[in-house]
Design a protein around this motif. Structure first.
Motif, short mmCIF file in Angstrom:
data_model
loop_
_atom_site.label_atom_id
_atom_site.label_comp_id
_atom_site.label_asym_id
_atom_site.label_seq_id
_atom_site.Cartn_x
_atom_site.Cartn_y
_atom_site.Cartn_z
N LYS A 38 -30.42 -36.21 1.78
CA LYS A 38 -29.68 -35.30 0.90
C LYS A 38 -29.45 -33.94 1.57
CE LYS A 38 -31.49 -37.25 -3.41
NZ LYS A 38 -30.30 -37.65 -4.12
N ILE A 39 -30.49 -33.42 2.22
CA ILE A 39 -30.38 -32.13 2.90
C ILE A 39 -29.34 -32.20 4.01
CG2 ILE A 39 -31.60 -30.48 4.39
CD1 ILE A 39 -34.17 -31.26 2.76
N PHE A 40 -29.41 -33.23 4.85
CA PHE A 40 -28.47 -33.37 5.96
C PHE A 40 -27.05 -33.56 5.46
CE2 PHE A 40 -32.24 -35.35 8.40
CZ PHE A 40 -32.72 -34.09 8.73
N ALA A 41 -26.87 -34.38 4.41
CA ALA A 41 -25.53 -34.61 3.85
C ALA A 41 -24.95 -33.32 3.28
CB ALA A 41 -25.59 -35.70 2.78
N TYR A 42 -25.80 -32.52 2.63
CA TYR A 42 -25.34 -31.26 2.05
C TYR A 42 -24.93 -30.28 3.15
CZ TYR A 42 -25.16 -27.20 -1.04
OH TYR A 42 -24.74 -26.09 -1.73
N ILE A 43 -25.71 -30.19 4.22
CA ILE A 43 -25.37 -29.31 5.34
C ILE A 43 -24.04 -29.74 5.95
CG2 ILE A 43 -26.04 -28.63 7.68
CD1 ILE A 43 -28.98 -28.73 6.70
N GLU A 44 -23.87 -31.05 6.13
CA GLU A 44 -22.62 -31.56 6.70
C GLU A 44 -21.44 -31.27 5.76
OE1 GLU A 44 -20.74 -35.66 8.56
OE2 GLU A 44 -22.78 -35.67 7.79
N TYR A 45 -21.67 -31.45 4.47
CA TYR A 45 -20.62 -31.16 3.48
C TYR A 45 -20.19 -29.70 3.54
CZ TYR A 45 -18.62 -29.97 -1.04
OH TYR A 45 -17.81 -29.48 -2.02
N LEU A 46 -21.16 -28.78 3.61
CA LEU A 46 -20.83 -27.36 3.67
C LEU A 46 -19.96 -27.04 4.88
CD1 LEU A 46 -24.24 -25.76 2.65
CD2 LEU A 46 -22.16 -25.92 1.26
N GLY A 47 -20.27 -27.66 6.01
CA GLY A 47 -19.45 -27.45 7.20
C GLY A 47 -18.05 -28.01 7.05
N ALA A 48 -17.94 -29.15 6.38
CA ALA A 48 -16.64 -29.80 6.21
C ALA A 48 -15.72 -29.00 5.29
CB ALA A 48 -16.82 -31.22 5.67
N VAL A 49 -16.29 -28.37 4.26
CA VAL A 49 -15.46 -27.63 3.31
C VAL A 49 -15.42 -26.13 3.63
CG1 VAL A 49 -15.83 -29.31 1.47
CG2 VAL A 49 -17.34 -27.31 1.62
N GLY A 50 -16.14 -25.70 4.67
CA GLY A 50 -16.11 -24.31 5.08
C GLY A 50 -16.78 -23.36 4.11
N SER A 51 -17.98 -23.71 3.67
CA SER A 51 -18.69 -22.90 2.69
C SER A 51 -20.08 -22.56 3.21
CB SER A 51 -18.80 -23.68 1.37
OG SER A 51 -19.39 -22.89 0.39
N ARG A 53 -24.04 -21.36 2.32
CA ARG A 53 -25.05 -21.36 1.27
C ARG A 53 -26.41 -21.13 1.90
NH1 ARG A 53 -21.04 -21.62 -1.15
NH2 ARG A 53 -20.46 -22.85 -2.96
N GLN A 54 -27.32 -20.58 1.12
CA GLN A 54 -28.71 -20.48 1.53
C GLN A 54 -29.43 -21.65 0.88
OE1 GLN A 54 -30.55 -16.73 0.74
NE2 GLN A 54 -32.59 -17.48 1.17
#
Length: 114
Positions: A38-51, A53-54
């Motif tokens: 979940k952590i890795f997927a969320y980090i990847e998602y943030l990079g893909a959408v350009g957002s 987060r802490q």
């Protein structure tokens, strides 16, 4: 929950011009590895959408977590256990970090990936 399927997850492609490193992770139970997914997927998602987060990650120090991390060495066909002093002493060449070794007193521990 919002559908965050931003890409075809069945195809793994490295970042163009990027570097790839392989790790092996062992855990006490499957749920801990699922949480890392979940952590890795969320980090990847943030990079893909350009957002930006802490993220807060809680690590229980009573021994219940006991995750083990091994890094693949390119010049060998083995995974070697990560060495804390070596990893923390190495220049990451990117981002910032502060490790609080004072049992919660003083500065907060953080790792900035970008």
């Amino acid at each position: 929950m919002t559908d965050k399927n931003y890409s075809d997850s069945s195809i793994v492609e490295p970042v163009e011009g990027g570097v790839t490193r392989y790790y092996k992770i062992t855990a006490v139970n499957e749920g801990q590895l699922n949480m890392l997914d979940k952590i890795f997927a969320y980090i990847e998602y943030l990079g893909a959408v350009g957002s930006s987060r802490q993220l807060t990650i809680y690590c229980d120090g009573d021994g219940a977590v006991r995750l083990k991390f091994f890094k693949h060495n390119e010049d060998e066909f083995v995974f070697r256990k990560l060495n804390y002093d070596e990893a923390m002493g190495a220049d990451s060449g990117y981002g910032n970090y502060q490790v609080n070794d004072n049992d919660g007193v003083g500065k907060e521990t953080y790792f900035d990936l970008g």
